[in-house]
Design an enzyme around this catalytic site. Structure first.
Site, mmCIF file in Angstrom:
data_model
loop_
_atom_site.group_PDB
_atom_site.id
_atom_site.type_symbol
_atom_site.label_atom_id
_atom_site.label_comp_id
_atom_site.label_asym_id
_atom_site.label_seq_id
_atom_site.Cartn_x
_atom_site.Cartn_y
_atom_site.Cartn_z
ATOM 1 N N HIS A 61 -1.237 0.507 -9.681
ATOM 2 C CA HIS A 61 -1.869 -0.503 -8.814
ATOM 3 C C HIS A 61 -2.539 -1.601 -9.653
ATOM 4 O O HIS A 61 -3.741 -1.872 -9.546
ATOM 5 C CB HIS A 61 -2.901 0.150 -7.883
ATOM 6 C CG HIS A 61 -3.148 -0.660 -6.637
ATOM 7 N ND1 HIS A 61 -3.638 -0.110 -5.472
ATOM 8 C CD2 HIS A 61 -2.989 -1.989 -6.383
ATOM 9 C CE1 HIS A 61 -3.764 -1.052 -4.542
ATOM 10 N NE2 HIS A 61 -3.383 -2.202 -5.088
ATOM 11 N N GLU A 113 -3.907 7.496 -5.230
ATOM 12 C CA GLU A 113 -3.816 6.853 -6.538
ATOM 13 C C GLU A 113 -4.924 7.399 -7.444
ATOM 14 O O GLU A 113 -6.091 7.246 -7.115
ATOM 15 C CB GLU A 113 -3.961 5.330 -6.409
ATOM 16 C CG GLU A 113 -2.805 4.690 -5.673
ATOM 17 C CD GLU A 113 -3.009 3.213 -5.378
ATOM 18 O OE1 GLU A 113 -2.052 2.572 -4.924
ATOM 19 O OE2 GLU A 113 -4.137 2.698 -5.577
ATOM 20 N N ARG A 154 0.861 -1.184 0.000
ATOM 21 C CA ARG A 154 0.000 0.000 0.000
ATOM 22 C C ARG A 154 0.895 1.232 0.000
ATOM 23 O O ARG A 154 1.994 1.237 0.557
ATOM 24 C CB ARG A 154 -0.901 0.024 1.238
ATOM 25 C CG ARG A 154 -2.080 -0.914 1.175
ATOM 26 C CD ARG A 154 -3.156 -0.373 0.232
ATOM 27 N NE ARG A 154 -4.411 -1.115 0.357
ATOM 28 C CZ ARG A 154 -4.725 -2.173 -0.374
ATOM 29 N NH1 ARG A 154 -3.855 -2.635 -1.259
ATOM 30 N NH2 ARG A 154 -5.888 -2.773 -0.227
#
Length: 367
Positions: A331, A312, A283
């Site tokens: 991601h 993000e 993360r």
């Protein structure tokens, strides 16, 4: 006379034959109609679930059919247009990329909600005790994401070490007339890999790195069994500092918790080798990004390869986006068609179990 009787009998049989076939056809059509009616009734009885949307910002079109087999779907935008109509009938919520967010305002509109199925392992964005207070279960999708995420970790490590992105940009640049000899990478084979977090994904990373004859160190809350260590040739570092000092590549694969937030900051980065590379597939908040920017700019570490950031995506003026020694992907560690379908199927299984009052395979318990 006998002959006349035979003719009449034959005539009756011939007349009866079409009637018999017609009756069979009629009965068959009735059976098909009844079956279709039952299927329609079963479809009408499918429970209702809430999802974010279908498309780039939600569930990929390739996986919506898995949900449709068992549920009626309401997208968040449609729900918000008439919460009073949709709210009472929704029993399950499929959360993808943190959406729909399990906020109090939404939960209060879902009186029949039984379960929230999270797509992915991390549940740091969910207040599980609070959700449970509504009588709602929370589930995730462990295990199924491990291979794809471990593959991504190795892809980032290799791309960073061997300057793959830089090489690509030079190769496709219309102004390129020769390949500069200054484009040098670093060795992967025989180097030392430090894995922070030796759970499902971390162990998969170790399995892959063994193929590169890497020396493997790991730091974890709990030491793995001797058998597990021997299988991948990994050595346990009780102190994180020892791992940081000795590793050429540091891969971070931990869950985000209060203890791991900011786990890698100025001090930790200063312990790494100046030739070291940080790889983060956990993360964004696990790494202090301000500290990382300083370490990359000052040469404290060689490079960073990140599949996760916070937020993000990053703001377009964030300094990490301008540094030549950082590689960032959006991601996408779990983004393969096979993995996504397995994740959604696991979510469906979790929701069905919760709705039926059965033991939920991947329920996340409040701590």
């Amino acid at each position: 006379m006998q002959c006349l009787r035979q003719i009449r009998c034959a005539t009756k049989l011939r007349a009866a034959a079409p009637t018999s076939r017609l009756l069979k056809v009629t009965n068959l059509l009735r059976s098909v109609s009844t079956l279709q009616q039952k299927k329609q009734e079963m479809a009408d009885n499918k429970p209702w679930v809430l999802i974010s949307e279908v498309g780039d910002k939600g569930f990929h079109e390739d996986v919506v059919d898995i949900i449709n087999q068992h549920f009626h779907i309401v997208c968040l935008k449609e729900f918000l247009q008439n919460p009073a109509l949709h709210g009472p009938k929704i029993q399950g919520m499929f959360m993808w990329n943190f959406s729909p967010a399990a906020e109090p305002s939404l939960l209060s509109c879902l009186p029949s909600l039984k379960v929230i199925a999270n797509g992915g392992v991390g549940i740091d964005h969910l207040d599980v005790p609070y959700i449970n207070s509504f009588g709602v279960k929370v589930t995730n999708t462990p295990g199924v994401v491990s291979d794809a995420t471990a593959d991504m970790a190795m892809a980032l490590l290799l791309a960073s070490a061997r300057t793959v992105i830089e090489g690509h940009l030079i190769s496709v640049d219309s102004k390129t007339t020769h390949v500069p000899q200054s484009l040098m990478g670093v060795e992967v084979t025989g180097s030392t890999l430090g894995i922070i977090g030796m759970g499902h994904i971390g162990y998969k990373v170790a399995q892959r790195s063994k193929g590169f004859n890497m020396r493997i160190l790991y730091h974890n809350r709990n030491r793995r069994s001797v058998e597990d260590e021997q299988a991948v040739g990994a050595s346990y570092c009780e102190k994180l500092d020892d791992l940081l000092k000795e590793s050429d590549f540091v891969v971070v694969v931990v869950n985000l918790t209060p203890d791991t937030t900011g786990l890698i900051s100025h001090r930790e980065l200063s312990l790494m080798k100046p030739t070291g590379t940080l790889v983060n597939v956990s993360r964004g908040l696990v790494v202090d990004q301000d500290a990382l920017v300083k370490a990359l700019m000052s040469g404290t570490i060689r490079a960073a390869a990140l599949d996760v950031t916070h937020p993000e995506p990053l703001p377009r003026d964030h300094p990490l986006l301008t540094l030549p020694n950082v590689l960032i992907t959006p991601h996408i560690g779990t983004n393969t068609r096979g993995t996504i379908r397995k994740m959604v199927q696991m979510m469906v299984d979790n929701v069905l179990a919760a709705m039926k009052g059965l033991a939920v395979p991947n329920e996340v318990k409040a701590k």
